[in-house]
Design a protein around this motif. Sequence first.
Motif: not given
Length: 744
Positions: A607-615, A636-647, A676-683
Motif C-alpha cells: 500500500q505504501a509503495a502504491k501511494i509512492a507510485n513505486a508499485h 535502481l535509478s535515481g527516481g526509483e530510489k526516491q520513490r522507495l524513500s517516499i514509500a 504526484d506521490a509527494l502530494e498524496k504523502l503531504m495530505k
Amino acid sequence: MQWLLCDRMPGTSGFTISYAVLSRRGLYFFRPRSRQAMREKRFKGYILHKKETVYKQEELKAEDYETDFRPLEEIERLSVVNLVASGMLVMQERGSEERMAGIFTNGHMEPASKLVSAFEKLKQGKETGIQEDERKEAACPTCGMLYPERGRKVCPRCMKKHAIFGRLLRLAGRYKGTIALIIVFMLLNSLTSLIIPYLSGTVLFDQALGGTGRFAGQIGLVILLIILCRTLALAFGVVFGIQTAKLAANVGFDLKSDVFASLQRLSLAFFQKRQTGQLMTRVNNDAADVQYFFTDGIPYFIVNTMNIIGIAAILFTLNWQLTLLCLMPLPLMIFIMRTVFPRLWRLSWRRHRRISAMNAMISDSMRGARVVKAFGKEYQEVERFSRSSRYYARAEQRFNKMGSTVFPTLNMIIQAGGIILWAFGGWQVIQGNFTFGLIMSFLHYLTMLYNPIQFMNNIVGWWSNCMSAAQRIFEIQDAVPDIQEKEDAVRRETIEGEIRAIHVTFGYEPNRPVLKNVSLHVKPGQMIGVVGRSGAGKSTLVNLISRLYDPDEGRITIDGIDVRDLSFDTLRRNIGIVSQEVFVFMGTIAENIAYAKPDCTLEEIVQAAKIANAHDFISNLPDGYDTYVGAGGYILSGGEKQRLSIARAVLHNPRILILDEATASLDTETELEIQDALEKLMKGRTTIAIAHRLSTLRNADYLVVIEQGEVAEAGTHEELMELNGIYAGLVRKHDEALKMREVI
C-alpha cells in the motif's frame, strides 16, 4: 567574565601569550612585558611531528604584563575577521576607525566568537550569562601531547594503565561464572600435570628401578599412575578448552555489540568528523584484541601464576640451593621486561593508527567506486592504498621486530637455568650428593616452569595490545553525545505539528554562522516552502527542527515545547524526512521500505509503495518486492530510489514531513511522478519543503526566502512576486531555464 587568549597583539613582536578579557565594565588587554611572558611554549606532539607550538594558561603576574583598559561605552563595535589559518579581533572605538585588537589561531576561534557575542549582548543591555571560560585544553598539561580527540582530555601517554585494567576486570564480572569454571579445570589440569614429573623421575628411577622406597620394584604400578595422571590432565584440558571457546564467542559478540551500540547513541557531528574505516577498526580489531584479555589473559594468567608458585615450591622442597642457582637469570629477565613494556605500548598505538588509516582508505575507495571508475583513477587508488599499506607494514615490522628480538632473548636467559642445572647437578650426581631420579624430576619441573614464564614474557605484548584496544573502546563508550535527551524529557504519542523558530542562530564552526537570527512559524497542517540559493542554510534549518543539531542561540518549538525538551522517540516518531540523498540498505526492496516500521505487514508495504507510485516498477523487477539490492541501490535509478524513500516515509506516517530537495536531479517526467506521490504523502501533514525547482512549491501555503543565512523575504507566491525581490528573480530564472530546455 569572558576571555580570549591571543597569539599577537599590537605592540608585541612575534607570537606570544596575550589576553583580551571582557567584563561588564569594559575590555581589558594584557600584553606581555617581560621576556619570560613572551617566551614561546613548545612540546613534542605526536610521533610524526617533531615540534608543535601550544600555549598553556599560566598564572598572570602583574610584573610580567601591562594592562590596557577600554570602557564599554567607548567601544562601538567588536568583531572577528576570519583569515586563512587564523582570526583577527577588530575593535572600533567612538570617533575613530576600526583597528586590529589581536590576532589568534583558529584553535581560539570559539572563545573569540563567544567574546564578541557577549559584547553585543552587553551593549544591548541583555543578560549575557558571562562566566569563566570552560574551554578544554587541547594538550596534556603533563607531557604536552595533543589529545587524540578534541574535547576529551585523555592522554595515551599519561593515562593510568591500572585504571584501564581495573575497568576490564569489572567488565569481566559478567562472565565470572564461566571464567571461574575455566580456572578450576585449568588448575586441575595443572595439579595432575605437576604429579607426572615426580612419578617419572624420582619414583620411577630412584624407587621402582632403584629398588628402594615405597614403590620399590613396582614398575607397572608407577607406569599406570603416570598414564592415569596424563589421562586426567587431558580430560581436564578438553573441558576448559570447550569452555574457553564458548567464552571467546560470547565475549566477542558482547564487546562488538557494546561498541556498536555506543556508536549509535552518538550525535551526527561525531560521524562527520571521522572516517568509516577508523570506526570499523574499533568495532572489529579492538574488540578482538580485548577478547584475548578474557579468553587468554585472565584464566591463563591466574593458572600460570599458580603454576609458577607451585613449581617453585616443589623445586625449593627438592633442593633449595639448586633452585636458587637455576633462578639466577630471573632478575635480568624482569629488568628487560620493565624496560621493553612502555616501548611496546607506543608501537602498538602507532600500529593501530596505521591500520585505521588503511581501513579508512579502503572504505572510501569502495564507497566511491563509481567515481573512481568514472574518472579512470584505479591506478591512483592502487598507489594510495600501497602507500597506506606500506606505512602500516612499517609500523607492524617495528612492533614485530622488537618482539622478535626481545622475546627470544628472554627465552635464552630462561634456558640458561637449564644449563646451570645440567652443569651443577651432573657434577653433584658424579660426587654422589644427588640421585639421577632427583635430577630428572628437577629437570622436568624446570621445563614445566619455562612455559608459564614464557607466557609471562608474551603477556607483555598481549597486555600492551589489550590495554591499547580497551582504551580506544572505552573512549567510544565514554564519549558524550553533543545532542542529549533530558532525563525528564516530554513524551507525546501524537502532536499537532505547529512549528516555531525563534531567533535561531547556528553554525557548524565557531564564528561562521550558517543561520542568523532566523524566525518562522508553521501552522498545523500547513505547507511552507523554503527557497534560497545553495549554501543559504535551508538544509541546516530542517536539521535543527529534527534536532540533529541544537541551535547556538534561539530556540525551536513544536506545539509550544522546545525540541530540546522533547524525547528523541517523540521527535523521530512524528518527524519524517524525504531527502535528495536517498540511501538504500543492502537487502530486499520490501526490507528497505519496511525500515521505517519493521513490524509492518506485506499489505502495508504494498500500500505504501502504491501511494509512492513505486508499485509498478517494483512489480517489473525480477523478484518483485523480494528483489535484492546492494548497498547504495546501484541497480535502481535515481527516481526509483526516491520513490522507495517516499514509500518509507508513507509507512512511517509522520505528523511533520520534511522534503529536502526531494525532486532534485530528476528528469521532468520522473519529477512529475514523484510530485504526484509527494502530494498524496503531504495530505493532512505539516510540511516543510525545500527545493531549487520552484515547481515543487506550487502548492505551498507560505514561502520563506533564505539569503546568506537570514530570512530575506516571506509571504505567499503572489505577495513575493509583487515585491519583485529575490524570489521574483529566482522565478524568472527558473522560467528562463524551462524555456531554454524546451528549445533544446
